[in-house]
Design a protein around this motif. Structure first.
Motif, PDB file in Angstrom:
ATOM      1  N   LYS A  39      14.689   6.457   0.232  1.00  0.00           N
ATOM      2  CA  LYS A  39      15.176   7.365   1.259  1.00  0.00           C
ATOM      3  C   LYS A  39      13.529   7.613   2.172  1.00  0.00           C
ATOM      4  N   ILE A  40      12.912   7.808   1.062  1.00  0.00           N
ATOM      5  CA  ILE A  40      11.206   8.395   1.437  1.00  0.00           C
ATOM      6  C   ILE A  40      10.476   6.773   1.629  1.00  0.00           C
ATOM      7  N   ILE A  41      10.594   5.431   1.324  1.00  0.00           N
ATOM      8  CA  ILE A  41      10.192   4.477   1.652  1.00  0.00           C
ATOM      9  C   ILE A  41      10.785   4.319   3.095  1.00  0.00           C
ATOM     10  N   ALA A  42      12.256   4.381   3.077  1.00  0.00           N
ATOM     11  CA  ALA A  42      12.787   4.064   4.394  1.00  0.00           C
ATOM     12  C   ALA A  42      12.625   4.819   5.861  1.00  0.00           C
ATOM     13  N   GLY A  43      12.069   6.197   5.352  1.00  0.00           N
ATOM     14  CA  GLY A  43      11.653   7.117   6.311  1.00  0.00           C
ATOM     15  C   GLY A  43      10.052   6.530   6.611  1.00  0.00           C
ATOM     16  N   ASN A  44       9.395   5.870   6.312  1.00  0.00           N
ATOM     17  CA  ASN A  44       8.178   6.203   6.417  1.00  0.00           C
ATOM     18  C   ASN A  44       7.174   7.344   6.906  1.00  0.00           C
ATOM     19  N   VAL A  45       7.684   8.368   6.585  1.00  0.00           N
ATOM     20  CA  VAL A  45       7.105   9.536   6.517  1.00  0.00           C
ATOM     21  C   VAL A  45       5.638   9.846   6.239  1.00  0.00           C
ATOM     22  N   PHE A  46       4.995   8.998   5.317  1.00  0.00           N
ATOM     23  CA  PHE A  46       4.223   9.228   4.794  1.00  0.00           C
ATOM     24  C   PHE A  46       3.205   8.162   4.727  1.00  0.00           C
ATOM     25  N   VAL A  47       1.707   9.238   5.002  1.00  0.00           N
ATOM     26  CA  VAL A  47       0.163   8.203   5.040  1.00  0.00           C
ATOM     27  C   VAL A  47      -0.795   8.238   4.420  1.00  0.00           C
ATOM     28  N   THR A  48      -0.930   7.174   3.976  1.00  0.00           N
ATOM     29  CA  THR A  48      -1.223   7.038   2.978  1.00  0.00           C
ATOM     30  C   THR A  48      -2.942   6.111   3.488  1.00  0.00           C
ATOM     31  N   SER A  49      -3.619   6.329   2.221  1.00  0.00           N
ATOM     32  CA  SER A  49      -5.751   5.710   2.836  1.00  0.00           C
ATOM     33  C   SER A  49      -4.968   4.732   2.600  1.00  0.00           C
ATOM     34  N   SER A  50      -4.087   3.908   1.549  1.00  0.00           N
ATOM     35  CA  SER A  50      -3.880   2.654   1.610  1.00  0.00           C
ATOM     36  C   SER A  50      -2.794   1.709   1.684  1.00  0.00           C
ATOM     37  N   GLY A  51      -1.820   2.654   2.697  1.00  0.00           N
ATOM     38  CA  GLY A  51      -1.215   1.612   3.899  1.00  0.00           C
ATOM     39  C   GLY A  51       0.040   3.054   3.404  1.00  0.00           C
ATOM     40  N   ASP A  52       1.725   2.279   3.649  1.00  0.00           N
ATOM     41  CA  ASP A  52       2.400   2.997   3.284  1.00  0.00           C
ATOM     42  C   ASP A  52       2.915   2.693   2.125  1.00  0.00           C
ATOM     43  N   PHE A  53       4.080   3.847   1.595  1.00  0.00           N
ATOM     44  CA  PHE A  53       4.768   3.273   0.223  1.00  0.00           C
ATOM     45  C   PHE A  53       5.753   1.796   0.842  1.00  0.00           C
ATOM     46  N   VAL A  54       5.776   0.821  -0.258  1.00  0.00           N
ATOM     47  CA  VAL A  54       6.489   0.013   0.135  1.00  0.00           C
ATOM     48  C   VAL A  54       7.209  -0.164  -1.291  1.00  0.00           C
ATOM     49  N   ASP A  55       7.071  -0.429  -2.522  1.00  0.00           N
ATOM     50  CA  ASP A  55       7.950   0.047  -3.573  1.00  0.00           C
ATOM     51  C   ASP A  55       7.791   1.662  -4.649  1.00  0.00           C
ATOM     52  N   LEU A  56       9.476   1.307  -5.325  1.00  0.00           N
ATOM     53  CA  LEU A  56       9.095   2.919  -6.627  1.00  0.00           C
ATOM     54  C   LEU A  56       8.295   1.785  -7.657  1.00  0.00           C
ATOM     55  N   LYS A  57       7.677   3.047  -7.913  1.00  0.00           N
ATOM     56  CA  LYS A  57       6.283   2.168  -9.377  1.00  0.00           C
ATOM     57  C   LYS A  57       7.176   3.267 -10.839  1.00  0.00           C
ATOM     58  N   ALA A  58       7.778   4.875 -10.656  1.00  0.00           N
ATOM     59  CA  ALA A  58       8.110   5.543 -11.683  1.00  0.00           C
ATOM     60  C   ALA A  58       8.498   7.016 -11.629  1.00  0.00           C
ATOM     61  N   ALA A  59       8.792   7.311 -12.021  1.00  0.00           N
ATOM     62  CA  ALA A  59       9.016   8.742 -11.495  1.00  0.00           C
ATOM     63  C   ALA A  59       8.902   9.675 -13.530  1.00  0.00           C
ATOM     64  N   ARG A  60       8.631  10.494 -12.928  1.00  0.00           N
ATOM     65  CA  ARG A  60       8.641  11.140 -14.412  1.00  0.00           C
ATOM     66  C   ARG A  60       8.440  12.598 -14.493  1.00  0.00           C
ATOM     67  N   LEU A  61       9.542  13.338 -15.407  1.00  0.00           N
ATOM     68  CA  LEU A  61       9.113  14.845 -15.541  1.00  0.00           C
ATOM     69  C   LEU A  61       8.479  15.047 -15.867  1.00  0.00           C
ATOM     70  N   VAL A  62       7.134  16.118 -15.528  1.00  0.00           N
ATOM     71  CA  VAL A  62       5.933  16.756 -16.518  1.00  0.00           C
ATOM     72  C   VAL A  62       5.906  17.947 -16.287  1.00  0.00           C
TER      73      VAL A  62
END
Length: 72
Positions: A39-62
């Motif tokens: 949903k975060i990727i589809a919503g395209n609400v975050f901007v980074t210096s390396s572009g939009d989010f395009v895929d999932l990489k990982a999730a971890r509980l720290v």
């Protein structure tokens, strides 16, 4: 004991971008996390210096423990 859920995405330039969620609801459900990340990727609400989010990489509980050292 502080817990953080880190959601790690791949950006348009192939770099990683992380969103941290403090004190996530437990137990952390894999399908819920994956759905939220999509949903975060589809919503395209975050901007980074390396572009939009395009895929999932990982999730971890720290989990981290902090012990204060008393200095007299």
């Amino acid at each position: 004991m502080a817990k953080v859920l880190e959601l790690i995405f791949v950006t348009e330039e192939g770099k990683s971008a992380t969103i941290s969620v403090d004190n996530p609801k437990e137990p952390v459900e894999v399908n819920t996390v994956k759905f939220a990340m999509e949903k975060i990727i589809a919503g395209n609400v975050f901007v980074t210096s390396s572009g939009d989010f395009v895929d999932l990489k990982a999730a971890r509980l720290v989990e981290r423990n902090v012990e204060e050292v008393e200095l007299i």
